[in-house]
Scaffold this active site. Structure first.
Site, PDB file in Angstrom:
ATOM      1  N   GLU A 189       0.882  -1.181   0.000  1.00 43.75           N
ATOM      2  CA  GLU A 189       0.000   0.000   0.000  1.00 43.75           C
ATOM      3  C   GLU A 189       0.914   1.223   0.000  1.00 43.75           C
ATOM      4  OE1 GLU A 189      -2.355   0.507   3.556  1.00 43.75           O
ATOM      5  OE2 GLU A 189      -3.793   1.855   2.574  1.00 43.75           O
ATOM      6  N   ASP A 239     -12.401  -0.892   1.986  1.00 36.90           N
ATOM      7  CA  ASP A 239     -11.388  -0.675   3.034  1.00 36.90           C
ATOM      8  C   ASP A 239     -12.014  -0.101   4.308  1.00 36.90           C
ATOM      9  OD1 ASP A 239      -8.860  -0.877   4.078  1.00 36.90           O
ATOM     10  OD2 ASP A 239      -7.955   0.682   2.845  1.00 36.90           O
ATOM     11  N   ASP A 240     -12.210   1.220   4.333  1.00 35.67           N
ATOM     12  CA  ASP A 240     -12.782   1.902   5.504  1.00 35.67           C
ATOM     13  C   ASP A 240     -13.816   2.896   4.977  1.00 35.67           C
ATOM     14  OD1 ASP A 240     -10.784   1.061   7.785  1.00 35.67           O
ATOM     15  OD2 ASP A 240      -9.544   1.611   6.070  1.00 35.67           O
TER      16      ASP A 240
HETATM   17  N1  HPA Z   1      -4.003   0.088   5.715  1.00 37.16           N
HETATM   18  C1  HPA Z   1      -3.439  -0.327   6.837  1.00 37.16           C
HETATM   19  N2  HPA Z   1      -4.119  -0.453   7.962  1.00 37.16           N
HETATM   20  C2  HPA Z   1      -5.412  -0.173   7.973  1.00 37.16           C
HETATM   21  C3  HPA Z   1      -6.047   0.259   6.834  1.00 37.16           C
HETATM   22  C4  HPA Z   1      -5.308   0.382   5.633  1.00 37.16           C
HETATM   23  O1  HPA Z   1      -5.795   0.751   4.540  1.00 37.16           O
HETATM   24  N3  HPA Z   1      -7.339   0.465   7.175  1.00 37.16           N
HETATM   25  C5  HPA Z   1      -7.474   0.145   8.482  1.00 37.16           C
HETATM   26  N4  HPA Z   1      -6.295  -0.243   8.962  1.00 37.16           N
HETATM   27 ZN    ZN Z   2      -7.134  -2.161   4.720  1.00 36.14          ZN
END
Ligand code: HPA
Ligand code: ZN
Length: 345
Positions: free
Chosen positions: A205, A283-284
């Site tokens: 990421e 994701d969130d």
């Molecule tokens: N990356 C890493 N940790 C996380 C993420 C993410 O996108 N979302 C919630 N914890």
């Molecule tokens: Zn994530």
């Protein structure tokens, strides 16, 4: 996200059965619920209003988001808070025609605040059971280790999870990536493998391709979360494609966390073109401004995806899931039928 002009892909996306494979349940905490739970639990928040919370959601990297994500979690205290959070997410994605979810939860985000592991998992699983019975959404639970914490802390969390392993399908690795390479958790993941758990990890990421290699070769993961930066390494792209790894890509998350500068830079299409099983996920969603269909819409428009591409993404979401092969086939047949009905085969 509002979709002003009519686009034939919108109705197709809305109607397709989908699985969501990259969703942090704590990241689905909407500001309204954050306020309600904080009030109910007598927790003080550093915000005066829901609007102020939303205005704070401007991030220039992963860590800026994580700081608010952990802060928001502070409103979650009781079993019913975890139930309310999870059932609200399931009801929301039911409207998006999501049929299966593989949900991450971050027990250490709660146990470090004095909330018992049992409280967290009892609330989440109660909602997941109801989601399957009432909404027909199947689910798997993936317990994430916070990678900024120690190996010892991860082992202690695994110990707490022991009575619950019948409800936990796999483990993952999340939180601050750079400086916390997968190899830090090699022994924890080896133990989890011995226990028969599936293994996934956030990799690439913000972290370099080397972290993706480590996730594959040192941790032996079954699926890669994000994986954007894998595209910087040709050998790695070949490896991922040849071995058939699924990547759980999160376009709106990537945009909000400045992993990409615009949605047109999402690697989803490049991954498909390279023969990689890419999937689209939220994701969130509360923090990043969109649930799963919003993510599909965003990449469909920006990357000019065909109906076939969109169907492939949805099909990959089941293929890359931890469902039984028969269930995967059933969903893939539904997707193929939906595509056929469009005359696009
Ligand atoms: N990356 C890493 N940790 C996380 C993420 C993410 O996108 N979302 C919630 N914890
Ligand atoms: Zn994530």
């Amino acid at each position: 996200m509002a979709d002003a002009s009519p686009d034939p892909r919108s109705a197709f996306i809305a109607a397709l059965p989908k699985a969501e494979l990259h969703l942090h349940i704590e990241g689905s905490l909407e500001p309204e619920m954050m306020f309600e739970l904080a009030r109910r639990n007598g927790v003080a928040l550093p915000y005066a209003s829901v609007e102020e919370v939303r205005a704070a959601y401007q991030f220039s990297n992963l860590q800026e988001f994580l700081d608010l994500y952990y802060l928001g979690m502070g409103a979650l205290i009781e079993e019913r808070d975890f139930y309310d959070l999870t059932i609200a997410y399931l009801e929301r994605v039911h409207a998006d025609n999501v049929r299966h979810v593989e949900i991450f939860f971050d027990p250490q985000g709660h146990t470090t605040r004095g909330v018992a592991f049992d409280t967290v998992i009892t609330g989440i699983t109660r909602a997941l059971d109801e989601g399957e019975a009432r909404l027909g959404i199947t689910s798997k639970l993936i317990m994430c280790f916070l990678r900024h914490l120690s190996e010892e802390d991860a082992f202690a969390t695994l110990e707490e999870a022991q009575p619950w392993l019948h409800r936990i399908t796999g483990v993952g690795l999340d939180s601050s990536e750079v400086g916390h390479p997968p190899e830090k958790f090699a022994r924890v993941f080896a133990k989890c493998r011995e226990l028969g758990l599936k293994l996934v990890a956030h990799a690439g990421e913000e972290g370099p391709p080397e972290y993706v290699w480590q996730a594959l070769d040192t941790l032996g993961i079954d699926r890669i979360d994000h994986g954007n930066r894998a595209l910087e390494d040709e050998k790695l792209v070949k490896r991922i494609a040849q071995d058939g790894y699924t990547l759980t890509v999160c376009p709106l998350s990537n945009l909000k966390l400045c992993v990409i500068d615009e949605i047109g830079e999402s690697p989803v299409k490049a991954m498909l073109d390279a023969g990689i099983k890419a999937t689209v996920n939220s994701d969130d969603p509360s923090y990043f401004g969109g649930y799963i269909n919003d993510n599909y819409h965003a990449v469909a428009r920006a990357l000019d995806l065909s109906l076939q591409d969109i169907a492939t993404l949805a099909s990959n979401s089941f293929a890359g899931s931890f469902l039984d092969p028969a269930e995967i086939e059933t969903r893939q047949a539904e997707i193929a039928q939906a595509l056929e009905a469009q005359g696009a085969r």
